[in-house]
Design an enzyme around this catalytic site. Sequence first.
Site, PDB file in Angstrom:
ATOM      1  N   HIS A 248     -43.053   1.798 -39.001  1.00 36.83           N
ATOM      2  CA  HIS A 248     -43.671   1.103 -37.993  1.00 36.83           C
ATOM      3  C   HIS A 248     -43.698   1.286 -36.535  1.00 36.83           C
ATOM      4  O   HIS A 248     -44.726   0.927 -35.889  1.00 36.83           O
ATOM      5  CB  HIS A 248     -43.827  -0.570 -38.334  1.00 36.83           C
TER       6      HIS A 248
ATOM      7  N   HIS B 236     -53.765   2.154 -46.802  1.00 35.21           N
ATOM      8  CA  HIS B 236     -52.607   2.733 -47.746  1.00 35.21           C
ATOM      9  C   HIS B 236     -53.040   3.308 -48.867  1.00 35.21           C
ATOM     10  O   HIS B 236     -52.557   4.226 -49.611  1.00 35.21           O
ATOM     11  CB  HIS B 236     -51.520   1.815 -47.780  1.00 35.21           C
TER      12      HIS B 236
ATOM     13  N   TYR C  24     -43.312   7.619 -47.664  1.00 36.84           N
ATOM     14  CA  TYR C  24     -43.384   6.630 -46.805  1.00 36.84           C
ATOM     15  C   TYR C  24     -41.723   6.434 -46.139  1.00 36.84           C
ATOM     16  O   TYR C  24     -41.159   5.519 -46.290  1.00 36.84           O
ATOM     17  CB  TYR C  24     -43.606   5.354 -47.301  1.00 36.84           C
TER      18      TYR C  24
ATOM     19  N   GLU D 151     -48.125   5.105 -41.783  1.00 36.94           N
ATOM     20  CA  GLU D 151     -48.457   4.032 -41.141  1.00 36.94           C
ATOM     21  C   GLU D 151     -49.633   3.938 -40.208  1.00 36.94           C
ATOM     22  O   GLU D 151     -50.583   3.287 -39.860  1.00 36.94           O
ATOM     23  CB  GLU D 151     -47.270   3.361 -40.360  1.00 36.94           C
TER      24      GLU D 151
ATOM     25  N   HIS E 110     -56.337  -1.585 -42.386  1.00 34.03           N
ATOM     26  CA  HIS E 110     -54.933  -1.381 -42.350  1.00 34.03           C
ATOM     27  C   HIS E 110     -54.500  -0.996 -43.890  1.00 34.03           C
ATOM     28  O   HIS E 110     -53.971   0.048 -44.413  1.00 34.03           O
ATOM     29  CB  HIS E 110     -54.288  -1.650 -41.417  1.00 34.03           C
ATOM     30  N   GLU E 111     -54.272  -1.984 -44.319  1.00 35.84           N
ATOM     31  CA  GLU E 111     -53.563  -2.464 -45.744  1.00 35.84           C
ATOM     32  C   GLU E 111     -54.361  -1.372 -46.920  1.00 35.84           C
ATOM     33  O   GLU E 111     -53.907  -0.624 -47.538  1.00 35.84           O
ATOM     34  CB  GLU E 111     -53.339  -3.893 -46.149  1.00 35.84           C
TER      35      GLU E 111
ATOM     36  N   ASP F 260     -37.895   3.352 -37.998  1.00 39.98           N
ATOM     37  CA  ASP F 260     -38.667   2.598 -38.918  1.00 39.98           C
ATOM     38  C   ASP F 260     -39.953   3.163 -38.694  1.00 39.98           C
ATOM     39  O   ASP F 260     -40.657   3.596 -37.915  1.00 39.98           O
ATOM     40  CB  ASP F 260     -38.879   1.166 -38.641  1.00 39.98           C
TER      41      ASP F 260
END
Length: 533
Positions: free
Chosen positions: A435, A353, A364, A373, A349-350, A433
């Site tokens: 997320h 980005h 973002y 996301e 996931h990270e 948000d």
Amino acid sequence: MNRSALFAAATAVVTTTALGLTSATTASGTPTGSAAAKPSPAAAVADARAAISSNLNALRATSADAFVVKDVIVDADGASHVRMDRTIGGLPVLGGDVVVHQAKDGAFRSASLTLTRSADVGRTPKVSVATATAKAVARGLTAQGKPSLVIEARKGAPRLAYLVTTAGTQKDGTPSRITTTIDALTGAKLVSEQHIETATGDGKSLYSGTVPLETSAATGGFTLTDATRGNGFTADANNKTDSILCQLFQLGCPTPTRFTDADNHWGTGTNADRATAAVDAHYGAETTFDYYKNVHGRNGIFGDGKGVPSRVHYGTNYVNAFWDGKQMTYGDGDNVAAGPLVSLDVAGHEMSHGVTEHTANLTYSGESGGLNEATSDIFGTLVEFSANNASDPGDYYIGEKIMKDRPALRFMDKPSKDGKSPDCYSSGVGNLDVHYSSAIANHFAYLLAEGTGAKTIGGLPHDSTACDGSTLTGIGHDKLGKIWYRALTTYMTSGTTYAQARTATLNAATDLYGATSPERAAVAAAWTAVAVN
């Protein structure tokens, strides 16, 4: 730099992509069409530049607009896609990026862009730099550098604006780096974007069992440095955090300690050995690198063959993980909400980005932030599937290995199971948000891959329904990955909305499988099933 964190409570930061011609790549999969002599990337760029002046309307441009090449994709059939950033009067146009699509003979076909009108606005500010800075600086934040003039075109009518960068630390200890645009005529705050994008030896990991590790010989035995994947390495942050000076000016940053091991057998599978979390992080970096290279032909996160550093044991009881544009950082968790955040899907996931930053660079915030996301959730999930690890089999739960107070952090089959995410699109999704607004694309991705109905995947129960009550049959997660990667790298731009993501993925499915293919029809049906039409 931008950073993105895994949890909604924290936000994220990624370095500004350098302008200029980057190394050319080929698209994932092979688009339909017969093989032919392909134009070189330089020829594709020349054709794109020649096409601009005669297609100004299609690009929402005037003669004042200038374009700088950012990336080039040349398909197997010779069609090309040239991604460009835009300036007007020397000012960057935020949201002005464009992808010029050309036939194999160089003829202009179409363009992907966010702009709906010309961004050629007056370029004389009425608001002072000091006023703009004061408008952008919030409690606990410090301005970084001098604000610069830009043209803000990501939200509403294009306007002259100041771009102000602020930095600090978020409530949970995650570093913060925010860019805010302030209307240079009225002083109104326009767009605020968080840039912290928050998830051959062997080792006993916390979550993935005993795994192979590529290491390098060093004094004292071996170090967790992977020379086969661009010299990415994993180090111990020693429970220190990045100070404000480090975040603002890269001064006084703590130096992580390289792990060493005498026999090249790392970790014990428990937290008692600090190397155990490093095993998971190193394995996650290797697996993510291999996924992008083997599946999509992308050589590393940045497309340049270079590996990325990973830091484990960041802070004390730090319940998050983040990507800061150049490296991965993992907290140990608090052992109440979560354990160490070094699971495979979090790593995928990270680091994804970084892929987004160096391709579509989805802003973002708003709907594009949700897509940013979701892209990381989708590829983090696909990294997990690609690993085919019996201790952590593929599934559509995000963070199921790390969470202690709930089954998972997010659920792609039914996002609303987390209590905050919507299952279906509505006009207010962009106000959530990122997320949570990511849920719409996550739900789409699950339905495209697996369809509706109850099933067990990776030993976990999944059960998805369509918002319109339809019944869908999935096309598999491999095809989902190819379509999403093609859309991200070829058709999405910084301000892509959900409606535009539908178009981008339909174009990608057409390229890969054909305009009348079952795959393209499945993409359309899956978007309709989450109320994106």
